[in-house]
Write a protein that holds these residues in place. Sequence first.
Motif, short mmCIF file in Angstrom:
data_model
loop_
_atom_site.label_atom_id
_atom_site.label_comp_id
_atom_site.label_asym_id
_atom_site.label_seq_id
_atom_site.Cartn_x
_atom_site.Cartn_y
_atom_site.Cartn_z
N LEU A 181 0.83 -1.21 0.00
CA LEU A 181 0.00 0.00 0.00
C LEU A 181 0.86 1.25 0.00
O LEU A 181 0.56 2.22 -0.71
CB LEU A 181 -0.93 -0.01 1.21
CG LEU A 181 -1.81 1.24 1.40
CD1 LEU A 181 -2.68 1.48 0.18
CD2 LEU A 181 -2.66 1.09 2.65
N THR A 253 -4.32 6.92 3.30
CA THR A 253 -4.45 5.47 3.31
C THR A 253 -3.93 4.86 4.61
O THR A 253 -4.30 3.74 4.95
CB THR A 253 -3.69 4.85 2.12
OG1 THR A 253 -2.29 5.14 2.25
CG2 THR A 253 -4.21 5.39 0.80
N ASP A 259 -4.72 0.91 6.61
CA ASP A 259 -4.62 0.17 5.34
C ASP A 259 -5.85 0.38 4.47
O ASP A 259 -6.46 -0.57 3.97
CB ASP A 259 -4.40 -1.31 5.59
CG ASP A 259 -2.99 -1.63 6.10
OD1 ASP A 259 -2.10 -0.78 5.91
OD2 ASP A 259 -2.78 -2.70 6.68
N ASP A 260 -6.21 1.63 4.25
CA ASP A 260 -7.32 1.98 3.37
C ASP A 260 -6.80 2.22 1.96
O ASP A 260 -6.00 3.13 1.74
CB ASP A 260 -8.04 3.24 3.88
CG ASP A 260 -8.75 3.01 5.20
OD1 ASP A 260 -9.22 1.88 5.42
OD2 ASP A 260 -8.83 3.95 6.00
N TRP A 261 -7.27 1.44 1.02
CA TRP A 261 -6.80 1.57 -0.37
C TRP A 261 -7.59 2.61 -1.15
O TRP A 261 -7.08 3.17 -2.13
CB TRP A 261 -6.89 0.22 -1.08
CG TRP A 261 -5.83 -0.75 -0.67
CD1 TRP A 261 -5.81 -1.53 0.44
CD2 TRP A 261 -4.61 -1.02 -1.38
NE1 TRP A 261 -4.66 -2.29 0.48
CE2 TRP A 261 -3.89 -2.00 -0.63
CE3 TRP A 261 -4.05 -0.54 -2.56
CZ2 TRP A 261 -2.67 -2.50 -1.04
CZ3 TRP A 261 -2.82 -1.04 -2.97
CH2 TRP A 261 -2.14 -2.00 -2.21
N TRP A 262 -8.83 2.89 -0.76
CA TRP A 262 -9.70 3.68 -1.61
C TRP A 262 -9.22 5.11 -1.87
O TRP A 262 -9.51 5.65 -2.96
CB TRP A 262 -11.12 3.69 -1.04
CG TRP A 262 -11.30 4.48 0.22
CD1 TRP A 262 -11.27 4.03 1.49
CD2 TRP A 262 -11.55 5.89 0.30
NE1 TRP A 262 -11.46 5.04 2.38
CE2 TRP A 262 -11.65 6.20 1.67
CE3 TRP A 262 -11.71 6.90 -0.64
CZ2 TRP A 262 -11.88 7.50 2.12
CZ3 TRP A 262 -11.95 8.20 -0.20
CH2 TRP A 262 -12.03 8.49 1.17
#
Length: 554
Positions: A181, A253, A259-262
């Motif tokens: 990420l 992120t 751990d946010d991918w958007w």
Amino acid sequence: MSAVAERTRSERRESASSGGPLTGTGRLLRFMLRRDRVRFPVWVLAVSIMAAYFSNVIALVMDEEALNAMTAFAANPIMGLIGGPGFGFDAITVPRFVVGMYGTSLMLGAAFMSITTISRHTRVEEQTGRAELIRANVVGRHAPLAAALVVAALMNIVMALLTGLTMMSSAAEPAPAGSLLFGAGLGAAGLAFAGVAAVTVQLSPFSRAASGFAGLVLGVSFVVRGLGDMSAVQNGDLAWLSWLSPLGWPQQTAPFTNDDWWPLLLGVALFALLVALAFALQSRRDLAAGILPDRLGRAAAPGWLRGPLSLAYRLQRPSIAGWSIAMLLGGVTFGAFTRPMADGAEGMPEQIVGIMGGADGIVEGYVGFMGVYFAMMVAAFAIISVQSLRAEEQGVRTEAVLATGVGRSAWLLSWTLVTAIGSLWLLALAGVGEGIGAAAGMNDWSMFWPVAFGHAAQVPAVWLLLGLSVGLYGVSPRILGLAWAVFIVGALLSLFGDMLDLDDVVLSASPFRHVGEYPAENVSWAGIAVLTGIGAVCAALGAIVFRRRDLTTA
């Protein structure tokens, strides 16, 4: 038989000539990749290895106690400016520290990589006339730009993968998902500014101006993100500003924490929109022209525009004007944070207060640090200014000037002098802006002149890097990248050397540590003299060597 063959070749030419605007993209892509066979891996490895270096060094030199002490930086506005909001610093780990402290610097590297790649393969080619020769073949209108965008995209994708893989194999032992990420965030930032550069190269017929426009967007993005993150670490009302910057999206992120991918989709969407805009703008302009119209010049040149010094000023005037606005506004903006720094001194951890000069001197410590910080920005201006000489030389404009009575040394040193004076001017403007913001916020106008002087006093560090760049250019334009290496190492040592508890011998390698952070520290006149002298010697040697080498026009 010959008539049939001739008719077949004619049909093939007609078929090829009737191709769309992307005809020839694949062949141009192969050509660009071959041309960048050295540059491609150097840029990609530079960013990914730097991430791996930070991960390994932090894991090896910082024990658990020292790492826990770094949680104090999460409450420091300067932490927000340099690195970001510091997600996960309340339960800090080595991977979270690396992302929080060095992620923004690596994103800036990815952005510069993308901007220079797009400009190199599009606007520079048009400016030198090579694009006209290529377009004389069966090549669509949009093929060069499309191929350049593919090259930039490949560079960012490979860099993202290598960064993630090298971090996973580091001594920090980070989680694979967070490593990938983090690498993807760097790639998304690079893609966003590849799109920015694709648009700016359509605006001006000159590569220097086009890259300058893209650099201005990058600078504004950094300032907007910095303001938002400085407010976020203080639970302020301006944290939403970080969402307006392409540099802020990868930070949101929160690798190894949320751990946010958007948020990365925002960068990809911006890239797609800017690419569509770039193709639309390219359809509305002629080859080697820009969307922005050229101003009509005077029928006769003014009397002062007769020597190499005035010519250097005339060529650099637009760049200096743009940087002047950015420095003044940036100074006022960051100066306005002096009051929050003073109000929050009592609640800050002891480690922060100690680094900033103690509770009684935290205001002086903050504005003194900002003087060094602005010196780093102006040093980038100076190196970019010397890099533009390469475009002048390759565009055969230098040869035309030297064909007159202008000597080589006079031409090079005139450019150096204008850049040196411009650097002092920019730092002075930053100091004026910082002084106004700080004095107004603290309601103490007696601090205006010390702040302004403290910023201007940092210019010898800029002059040293300017002289080094001129010296390297005198030897060969191809080795100018070494100046960027010295700049990056010096900036990292100045920003993070104390945190890593490095030896004074190592820290002294940074040119930004020898003047003193006035008004928190006394100005070292010996340091000013040594830095200025080294810069002057390097520039003089560069002028001497430049007289003995051939010009590079291809």
